[in-house]
Design an enzyme around this catalytic site. Structure first.
Site, PDB file in Angstrom:
ATOM      1  N   ALA A 118       0.824  -1.216   0.000  1.00  0.00           N
ATOM      2  CA  ALA A 118       0.000   0.000   0.000  1.00  0.00           C
ATOM      3  C   ALA A 118       0.852   1.257   0.000  1.00  0.00           C
ATOM      4  CB  ALA A 118      -0.916  -0.009   1.208  1.00  0.00           C
ATOM      5  N   ALA A 144       6.946  -4.117   7.828  1.00  0.00           N
ATOM      6  CA  ALA A 144       6.331  -4.469   9.116  1.00  0.00           C
ATOM      7  C   ALA A 144       6.151  -5.987   9.226  1.00  0.00           C
ATOM      8  CB  ALA A 144       5.002  -3.743   9.290  1.00  0.00           C
ATOM      9  N   ASP A 177      12.139   1.802   5.824  1.00  0.00           N
ATOM     10  CA  ASP A 177      10.876   1.219   6.289  1.00  0.00           C
ATOM     11  C   ASP A 177      11.088   0.285   7.485  1.00  0.00           C
ATOM     12  OD1 ASP A 177      10.076   2.517   4.055  1.00  0.00           O
ATOM     13  OD2 ASP A 177       8.966   0.852   3.174  1.00  0.00           O
TER      14      ASP A 177
HETATM   15  O1  PMV Z   1       6.097   2.031  -1.126  1.00  0.00           O
HETATM   16  P1  PMV Z   1       6.916   1.526   0.001  1.00  0.00           P
HETATM   17  O2  PMV Z   1       6.254   1.620   1.330  1.00  0.00           O
HETATM   18  O3  PMV Z   1       7.447   0.150  -0.294  1.00  0.00           O
HETATM   19  O4  PMV Z   1       8.193   2.487   0.154  1.00  0.00           O
HETATM   20  C1  PMV Z   1       9.309   2.399  -0.692  1.00  0.00           C
HETATM   21  C2  PMV Z   1      10.280   3.507  -0.444  1.00  0.00           C
HETATM   22  C3  PMV Z   1      11.426   3.601  -1.467  1.00  0.00           C
HETATM   23  O5  PMV Z   1      12.213   4.724  -1.082  1.00  0.00           O
HETATM   24  C4  PMV Z   1      10.881   3.847  -2.863  1.00  0.00           C
HETATM   25  C5  PMV Z   1      12.270   2.341  -1.480  1.00  0.00           C
HETATM   26  C6  PMV Z   1      13.189   2.164  -0.274  1.00  0.00           C
HETATM   27  O6  PMV Z   1      13.705   1.040  -0.127  1.00  0.00           O
HETATM   28  O7  PMV Z   1      13.452   3.119   0.479  1.00  0.00           O
END
Ligand code: PMV
Length: 323
Positions: free
Chosen positions: A106, A113, A154
């Site tokens: 999402a 998580a 993350d």
């Molecule tokens: O969309 P998400 O929650 O997977 O966030 C990815 C964030 C990026 O900067 C695009 C990739 C990362 O590993 O930091």
């Protein structure tokens, strides 16, 4: 014996994509949790909640129903976060149950998580004491293996909680906790059309194609530096402007689809001080800063958000219990 971990999701306030290249990012750990339950069991098995399958591809014949290739590919990727966590903590014969209020993919760090929660729950079940930093490191390894390329953003947000500043300084990631006054965020969740791994690759291809995209990434780093000051000073007007600027850079990188562009615009028209894409893009999440969250939340619903959350305080990171 059973263990239960609650691992928070996150919203990226500044610096998604540029953080992959070491530029600074600001991430807010959301008090919206993925729950991982683990217990010893004869066979290793996984029971799981939302895996964000847009369509389920099934092949029917007279006597059987087979899972088609596209569904298999997606599920395998999702299950890989759990499988790699199992390999890392080295546990066999365990039943893992995952409950999530949000679909994986999402744009709110749900896969991180899942990794953080699985590692924390499995380690507790094995009687290994891991501190939050160690959990963050192990979960980052999982993300890198599944995604190919990933920043520690993350996984750090999920394991450590709070509002974090991340930056790579001389090949080392520096992670700092930021303090801010209570902040009013509105988050809308939209359908994601590509995986994070695909989007990270798309951006890498652009960077190879023209130096101008490298300049865009650098400017994103400058925006994050300004944002840190605005956040620490409680200068919400400037912080909102910087969110809008960050969003323009993400548009320049080609990761904003029409639905997200419309949602960001709708949030601003409804009075948001600033609004941007959060996460890898092509759908996913929108984060808006608002004095009055109510009309902004309503506007996001009108333009098709599946879920809308209003958040004031970050989570305190992963929590684990044995019972
Ligand atoms: O969309 P998400 O929650 O997977 O966030 C990815 C964030 C990026 O900067 C695009 C990739 C990362 O590993 O930091």
């Amino acid at each position: 014996m059973k263990s239960r971990a609650r691992a928070p999701t996150k919203v990226t306030l500044f610096g998604e994509h540029s953080v992959v290249y070491g530029f600074p990012a600001i991430v807010f750990s959301l008090p919206i949790y993925v729950e991982v339950n683990a217990e010893k069991h004869g066979k290793t098995s996984i029971l799981t909640g939302p895996a964000n399958l847009r369509t389920v591809d099934l092949v029917l014949s007279d006597n059987s129903i087979e899972v088609g290739e596209s569904t298999k590919k997606y599920l395998l990727r999702y299950i890989s976060y759990i499988k790699k966590s199992l390999e890392l903590v080295k546990v066999e014969g365990v039943k893992i149950e995952i409950k999530s209020p949000l679909p994986v993919g999402a744009g709110l760090g749900t896969s991180a998580a899942v990794a953080v929660g699985t590692i924390a729950a499995l380690a507790a079940l094995k009687g290994i004491e891991l501190d939050k930093e160690e959990i963050a490191k192990k979960a980052w390894t999982v993300e890198k293996e599944v995604q190919g390329r990933a920043s520690p953003m993350d996984t750090a947000a999920s394991a450590l909680g709070g509002i974090l500043w991340l930056e790579r300084v001389e090949d080392e990631w520096r992670i700092e906790r930021l303090t801010a006054l209570e902040i009013k965020l509105v988050i809308g969740v939209f359908e994601k059309q590509k995986t994070t791994a695909e989007l990270v690759q798309d951006v890498a291809a652009r960077l190879e194609r023209s130096y101008i995209y490298k300049e865009v990434i650098k400017v994103m780093g400058d925006i994050a530096r300004e944002a840190r000051k605005a956040l620490e000073n409680g200068d919400w007007t400037y912080l909102g402007e910087l969110m809008n600027l960050n969003h323009s850079m993400l548009e320049a990188l080609g990761v904003v689809n029409k639905e997200i562009a419309l949602a960001v615009h709708a949030a601003r028209v409804a009075g948001a001080l600033g609004a941007k894409l959060s996460g890898a893009g092509s759908g996913g999440a929108v984060v808006a800063l608002a004095d009055d969250p109510t009309p902004v939340a309503a506007a996001l619903k009108v333009v098709g958000a599946k879920d809308v959350f209003v958040v004031n305080k970050p989570s305190r990171g992963v929590e684990v219990n044995i019972f």
